[in-house]
Design a protein around this motif. Structure first.
Motif, PDB file in Angstrom:
ATOM      1  N   ARG A 353       0.991  24.413 -55.636  1.00  0.00           N
ATOM      2  CA  ARG A 353       0.171  25.155 -56.596  1.00  0.00           C
ATOM      3  C   ARG A 353      -0.887  26.021 -55.898  1.00  0.00           C
ATOM      4  O   ARG A 353      -1.400  26.953 -56.501  1.00  0.00           O
ATOM      5  CB  ARG A 353      -0.528  24.170 -57.552  1.00  0.00           C
ATOM      6  N   SER A 354      -1.215  25.689 -54.669  1.00  0.00           N
ATOM      7  CA  SER A 354      -2.240  26.437 -53.953  1.00  0.00           C
ATOM      8  C   SER A 354      -1.797  26.669 -52.511  1.00  0.00           C
ATOM      9  O   SER A 354      -1.311  25.753 -51.852  1.00  0.00           O
ATOM     10  CB  SER A 354      -3.569  25.660 -53.973  1.00  0.00           C
ATOM     11  N   LEU A 355      -1.974  27.897 -52.037  1.00  0.00           N
ATOM     12  CA  LEU A 355      -1.628  28.247 -50.655  1.00  0.00           C
ATOM     13  C   LEU A 355      -2.743  29.117 -50.087  1.00  0.00           C
ATOM     14  O   LEU A 355      -3.147  30.112 -50.694  1.00  0.00           O
ATOM     15  CB  LEU A 355      -0.301  29.005 -50.608  1.00  0.00           C
ATOM     16  N   ARG A 356      -3.246  28.708 -48.899  1.00  0.00           N
ATOM     17  CA  ARG A 356      -4.301  29.472 -48.235  1.00  0.00           C
ATOM     18  C   ARG A 356      -3.921  29.669 -46.771  1.00  0.00           C
ATOM     19  O   ARG A 356      -3.527  28.715 -46.089  1.00  0.00           O
ATOM     20  CB  ARG A 356      -5.644  28.748 -48.332  1.00  0.00           C
ATOM     21  N   ILE A 357      -4.047  30.903 -46.293  1.00  0.00           N
ATOM     22  CA  ILE A 357      -3.712  31.240 -44.910  1.00  0.00           C
ATOM     23  C   ILE A 357      -4.920  31.937 -44.293  1.00  0.00           C
ATOM     24  O   ILE A 357      -5.404  32.945 -44.810  1.00  0.00           O
ATOM     25  CB  ILE A 357      -2.470  32.154 -44.847  1.00  0.00           C
ATOM     26  N   PHE A 358      -5.415  31.390 -43.168  1.00  0.00           N
ATOM     27  CA  PHE A 358      -6.605  31.908 -42.507  1.00  0.00           C
ATOM     28  C   PHE A 358      -6.293  32.355 -41.077  1.00  0.00           C
ATOM     29  O   PHE A 358      -5.604  31.650 -40.332  1.00  0.00           O
ATOM     30  CB  PHE A 358      -7.705  30.832 -42.443  1.00  0.00           C
ATOM     31  N   GLU A 359      -6.816  33.510 -40.691  1.00  0.00           N
ATOM     32  CA  GLU A 359      -6.775  34.017 -39.313  1.00  0.00           C
ATOM     33  C   GLU A 359      -5.356  34.175 -38.774  1.00  0.00           C
ATOM     34  O   GLU A 359      -5.103  33.980 -37.587  1.00  0.00           O
ATOM     35  CB  GLU A 359      -7.585  33.084 -38.379  1.00  0.00           C
ATOM     36  N   TYR A 360      -4.439  34.544 -39.630  1.00  0.00           N
ATOM     37  CA  TYR A 360      -3.062  34.787 -39.206  1.00  0.00           C
ATOM     38  C   TYR A 360      -2.961  36.224 -38.694  1.00  0.00           C
ATOM     39  O   TYR A 360      -3.397  37.169 -39.366  1.00  0.00           O
ATOM     40  CB  TYR A 360      -2.125  34.561 -40.391  1.00  0.00           C
ATOM     41  N   SER A 361      -2.373  36.430 -37.493  1.00  0.00           N
ATOM     42  CA  SER A 361      -2.387  37.770 -36.892  1.00  0.00           C
ATOM     43  C   SER A 361      -0.992  38.364 -36.724  1.00  0.00           C
ATOM     44  O   SER A 361      -0.828  39.337 -35.989  1.00  0.00           O
ATOM     45  CB  SER A 361      -3.082  37.724 -35.523  1.00  0.00           C
ATOM     46  N   GLY A 362       0.007  37.789 -37.406  1.00  0.00           N
ATOM     47  CA  GLY A 362       1.334  38.383 -37.337  1.00  0.00           C
ATOM     48  C   GLY A 362       1.376  39.735 -38.033  1.00  0.00           C
ATOM     49  O   GLY A 362       0.592  40.012 -38.953  1.00  0.00           O
ATOM     50  N   LEU A 363       2.306  40.583 -37.597  1.00  0.00           N
ATOM     51  CA  LEU A 363       2.440  41.908 -38.208  1.00  0.00           C
ATOM     52  C   LEU A 363       3.066  41.832 -39.595  1.00  0.00           C
ATOM     53  O   LEU A 363       2.868  42.726 -40.427  1.00  0.00           O
ATOM     54  CB  LEU A 363       3.282  42.815 -37.311  1.00  0.00           C
ATOM     55  N   THR A 364       3.820  40.777 -39.827  1.00  0.00           N
ATOM     56  CA  THR A 364       4.454  40.581 -41.128  1.00  0.00           C
ATOM     57  C   THR A 364       4.470  39.101 -41.460  1.00  0.00           C
ATOM     58  O   THR A 364       4.199  38.254 -40.591  1.00  0.00           O
ATOM     59  CB  THR A 364       5.895  41.131 -41.124  1.00  0.00           C
ATOM     60  N   PHE A 365       4.757  38.775 -42.691  1.00  0.00           N
ATOM     61  CA  PHE A 365       4.848  37.379 -43.095  1.00  0.00           C
ATOM     62  C   PHE A 365       6.292  36.896 -42.928  1.00  0.00           C
ATOM     63  O   PHE A 365       7.234  37.700 -42.997  1.00  0.00           O
ATOM     64  CB  PHE A 365       4.397  37.211 -44.548  1.00  0.00           C
ATOM     65  N   PRO A 366       6.475  35.590 -42.734  1.00  0.00           N
ATOM     66  CA  PRO A 366       7.828  35.059 -42.550  1.00  0.00           C
ATOM     67  C   PRO A 366       8.660  35.130 -43.826  1.00  0.00           C
ATOM     68  O   PRO A 366       8.144  35.440 -44.915  1.00  0.00           O
ATOM     69  CB  PRO A 366       7.592  33.619 -42.107  1.00  0.00           C
ATOM     70  N   ARG A 367       9.922  34.787 -43.683  1.00  0.00           N
ATOM     71  CA  ARG A 367      10.895  34.926 -44.773  1.00  0.00           C
ATOM     72  C   ARG A 367      10.471  34.194 -46.042  1.00  0.00           C
ATOM     73  O   ARG A 367      10.599  34.728 -47.143  1.00  0.00           O
ATOM     74  CB  ARG A 367      12.259  34.420 -44.295  1.00  0.00           C
ATOM     75  N   TRP A 368       9.946  32.966 -45.889  1.00  0.00           N
ATOM     76  CA  TRP A 368       9.659  32.174 -47.095  1.00  0.00           C
ATOM     77  C   TRP A 368       8.508  32.763 -47.907  1.00  0.00           C
ATOM     78  O   TRP A 368       8.355  32.445 -49.085  1.00  0.00           O
ATOM     79  CB  TRP A 368       9.405  30.707 -46.751  1.00  0.00           C
ATOM     80  N   LEU A 369       7.684  33.630 -47.284  1.00  0.00           N
ATOM     81  CA  LEU A 369       6.610  34.301 -48.009  1.00  0.00           C
ATOM     82  C   LEU A 369       7.011  35.691 -48.487  1.00  0.00           C
ATOM     83  O   LEU A 369       6.234  36.360 -49.176  1.00  0.00           O
ATOM     84  CB  LEU A 369       5.366  34.408 -47.121  1.00  0.00           C
ATOM     85  N   MET A 370       8.204  36.120 -48.118  1.00  0.00           N
ATOM     86  CA  MET A 370       8.683  37.433 -48.529  1.00  0.00           C
ATOM     87  C   MET A 370       9.889  37.294 -49.453  1.00  0.00           C
ATOM     88  O   MET A 370       9.791  37.491 -50.666  1.00  0.00           O
ATOM     89  CB  MET A 370       9.030  38.271 -47.287  1.00  0.00           C
ATOM     90  N   ILE A 371      11.002  36.884 -48.912  1.00  0.00           N
ATOM     91  CA  ILE A 371      12.257  36.778 -49.677  1.00  0.00           C
ATOM     92  C   ILE A 371      12.224  35.585 -50.639  1.00  0.00           C
ATOM     93  O   ILE A 371      12.618  35.694 -51.799  1.00  0.00           O
ATOM     94  CB  ILE A 371      13.452  36.628 -48.715  1.00  0.00           C
ATOM     95  N   ASP A 372      11.744  34.431 -50.140  1.00  0.00           N
ATOM     96  CA  ASP A 372      11.822  33.190 -50.922  1.00  0.00           C
ATOM     97  C   ASP A 372      10.598  32.948 -51.802  1.00  0.00           C
ATOM     98  O   ASP A 372      10.537  31.919 -52.487  1.00  0.00           O
ATOM     99  CB  ASP A 372      11.997  31.982 -49.978  1.00  0.00           C
ATOM    100  N   LEU A 373       9.615  33.830 -51.795  1.00  0.00           N
ATOM    101  CA  LEU A 373       8.376  33.582 -52.526  1.00  0.00           C
ATOM    102  C   LEU A 373       8.585  33.306 -54.021  1.00  0.00           C
ATOM    103  O   LEU A 373       7.902  32.434 -54.583  1.00  0.00           O
ATOM    104  CB  LEU A 373       7.422  34.769 -52.348  1.00  0.00           C
ATOM    105  N   PRO A 374       9.517  33.957 -54.721  1.00  0.00           N
ATOM    106  CA  PRO A 374       9.691  33.668 -56.151  1.00  0.00           C
ATOM    107  C   PRO A 374      10.071  32.216 -56.459  1.00  0.00           C
ATOM    108  O   PRO A 374       9.858  31.748 -57.586  1.00  0.00           O
ATOM    109  CB  PRO A 374      10.827  34.621 -56.558  1.00  0.00           C
ATOM    110  N   SER A 375      10.606  31.488 -55.458  1.00  0.00           N
ATOM    111  CA  SER A 375      10.971  30.085 -55.704  1.00  0.00           C
ATOM    112  C   SER A 375       9.735  29.198 -55.831  1.00  0.00           C
ATOM    113  O   SER A 375       9.828  28.071 -56.318  1.00  0.00           O
ATOM    114  CB  SER A 375      11.877  29.576 -54.580  1.00  0.00           C
ATOM    115  N   TYR A 376       8.567  29.703 -55.424  1.00  0.00           N
ATOM    116  CA  TYR A 376       7.316  28.958 -55.577  1.00  0.00           C
ATOM    117  C   TYR A 376       6.712  29.309 -56.939  1.00  0.00           C
ATOM    118  O   TYR A 376       5.628  29.895 -57.053  1.00  0.00           O
ATOM    119  CB  TYR A 376       6.357  29.279 -54.433  1.00  0.00           C
ATOM    120  N   ASN A 377       7.446  28.944 -57.986  1.00  0.00           N
ATOM    121  CA  ASN A 377       7.084  29.399 -59.337  1.00  0.00           C
ATOM    122  C   ASN A 377       5.955  28.609 -59.980  1.00  0.00           C
ATOM    123  O   ASN A 377       5.584  28.879 -61.118  1.00  0.00           O
ATOM    124  CB  ASN A 377       8.321  29.389 -60.241  1.00  0.00           C
ATOM    125  N   LYS A 378       5.389  27.605 -59.250  1.00  0.00           N
ATOM    126  CA  LYS A 378       4.242  26.872 -59.772  1.00  0.00           C
ATOM    127  C   LYS A 378       2.945  27.284 -59.079  1.00  0.00           C
ATOM    128  O   LYS A 378       1.876  26.734 -59.382  1.00  0.00           O
ATOM    129  CB  LYS A 378       4.453  25.370 -59.620  1.00  0.00           C
TER     130      LYS A 378
END
Length: 412
Positions: A353-378
């Motif tokens: 239900r809650s996701l927090r990301i701090f001080e991440y310096s990647g140029l892009t987000f990984p697959r689960w935060l891009m392609i698979d994000l809709p599966s986190y429907n709660k």
């Protein structure tokens, strides 16, 4: 009940108590150890009930579920009420508190500095206090049967350094709650109290370490150190096999977890896991053994992960009851390593239900935060803090339940 009829309490209130089940009566009477207008949290009170043995079920999960039901029953019957509309803080009305005192008898009592106690020390089992003198005030009093000792939330004012030499007379102590005390050290004989189920040192700012002998408490279920001054945990923590709740949230001086924490396989609450630089039983791989975790989990100092495969071994997908995840780097390191680490820390989709990301310096987000994000429907809350190198934002519009979104220092 005869005593209640002779009291000044409203008859309807007495009848409401009369029709409670035996279990609810016991849990309600326990609340008399708190003073009037005392504010309390639901989860803390349930943990106290369980530690006292008031809730008898086969498993911890069943006990907590029953405790939750007990609390809600008392709330719906107006024995508890929300504190000025607060969702998580509760109080008892003065008349309800008078009822709790009337039915509690001599088993419950409060000791206050400067006031003569009306309690019978030989009969009292559950007690609260507001100063350290309440422990050592009179050596002649028989307190050896005391089961519960709760600090009322005010600071101990009796001794400048607040050193307690011994709890020697309290051999049957099950609950030691020193919330907001200025105690500097638990006594060395704490390891002799084999009945202890619950220790609360939250907001005890002056305590830096715990005695090594605390690791002899094989019945200990809850160790609450929230916002305390703890700098390190004893090495023998791995032997506390019955420990279910380890709350170190806000312990800013705690730089690593105890060695072998993965052996605490019964842990359900681990508010923060600080990754060590050393691969000596304090690294992120220890999480793979903690399959009972639930609630909120914060993983800090991710810059100390040696290899992204170590993060994959943590296998957060095997913790379906974790409903809040925070991942934090203490400082940013440019490169693909952070992307691989975050990819490896994919949480389970069921309850998040809650996701927090701090001080991440990647140029892009990984697959689960891009392609698979809709599966986190709660998911209802998302925070991205200082992810200043990211060039592509996650598809936030595909989160149907999202209520809170915080984007801080997303500079690109």
């Amino acid at each position: 009940m005869w005593d209640l009829e002779e009291s000044d309490l409203p008859a309807a209130l007495s009848l409401s108590y009369y029709f409670l089940s035996t279990q609810l009566k016991q849990c309600f009477a326990y609340c008399s150890v708190f003073p009037k207008d005392h504010k309390f949290k639901k989860q803390r009170l349930i943990q106290l009930w369980i530690a006292e043995g008031f809730i008898r079920r086969n498993t911890t999960r069943m006990k907590e579920k029953a405790g939750d039901q007990y609390f809600d029953d008392l709330l719906h019957r107006s024995f508890f009420q929300h504190y000025y509309g607060s969702k998580y803080t509760f109080v008892m009305h003065d008349l309800v508190h008078d009822l709790a005192q009337a039915v509690s008898g001599e088993l419950y009592g409060r000791f206050e500095c400067g006031m003569k106690s009306s309690c019978n020390f030989k009969e009292t089992r559950y007690s609260s206090m507001n100063c350290v003198n309440s422990i050592n005030r009179d050596k002649n009093h028989d307190q050896k049967r005391l089961s519960t000792l709760i600090n009322l939330g005010g600071y101990f004012m009796s001794h400048r350094n607040c050193l307690i030499d011994s709890f020697g007379r309290l051999r049957y102590l099950r609950v030691l709650d020193l919330y907001k005390s200025n105690i500097k050290m638990l006594p060395d004989d704490i390891g002799d109290f084999k009945c202890l189920h619950y220790i609360n040192l939250s907001f005890a700012r002056d305590i830096e370490r715990l005695p090594v002998l605390l690791c002899d408490l094989f019945n200990l279920q809850s160790l609450i150190l929230r916002y305390s001054g703890i700098h390190e945990l004893p090495r023998g923590m791995k032997y506390l096999r019955n420990l279910q709740h380890l709350d170190v949230y806000g312990c800013i001086y705690l730089l690593s977890m105890p060695q072998g924490i993965g052996r605490l396989s019964n842990l359900k609450t681990l508010s923060e896991f600080t990754v060590s630089k050393e691969d000596d039983g304090r690294g992120i791989r220890e999480l793979k053994e903690l399959r009972q975790l639930e609630g909120a989990l914060s993983i800090c100092s991710l810059q100390n992960v040696i290899h992204p495969l170590d993060a994959r071994e943590a296998d957060l997908m095997s913790n379906p009851k974790v409903d809040g995840l925070t991942v934090r780097w203490d400082y940013s390191i440019s490169g693909n390593k952070e992307v691989e680490v975050l990819e490896s820390l994919q949480p389970h989709t069921d309850q998040l239900r809650s996701l927090r990301i701090f001080e991440y310096s990647g140029l892009t987000f990984p697959r689960w935060l891009m392609i698979d994000l809709p599966s986190y429907n709660k998911l209802v809350s998302l925070t991205l803090f200082n992810c200043c190198e990211c060039q592509v934002l996650t598809p936030i519009g595909k989160l149907p339940q999202l209520e809170s979104l915080r984007l801080v220092n997303m500079m690109k």
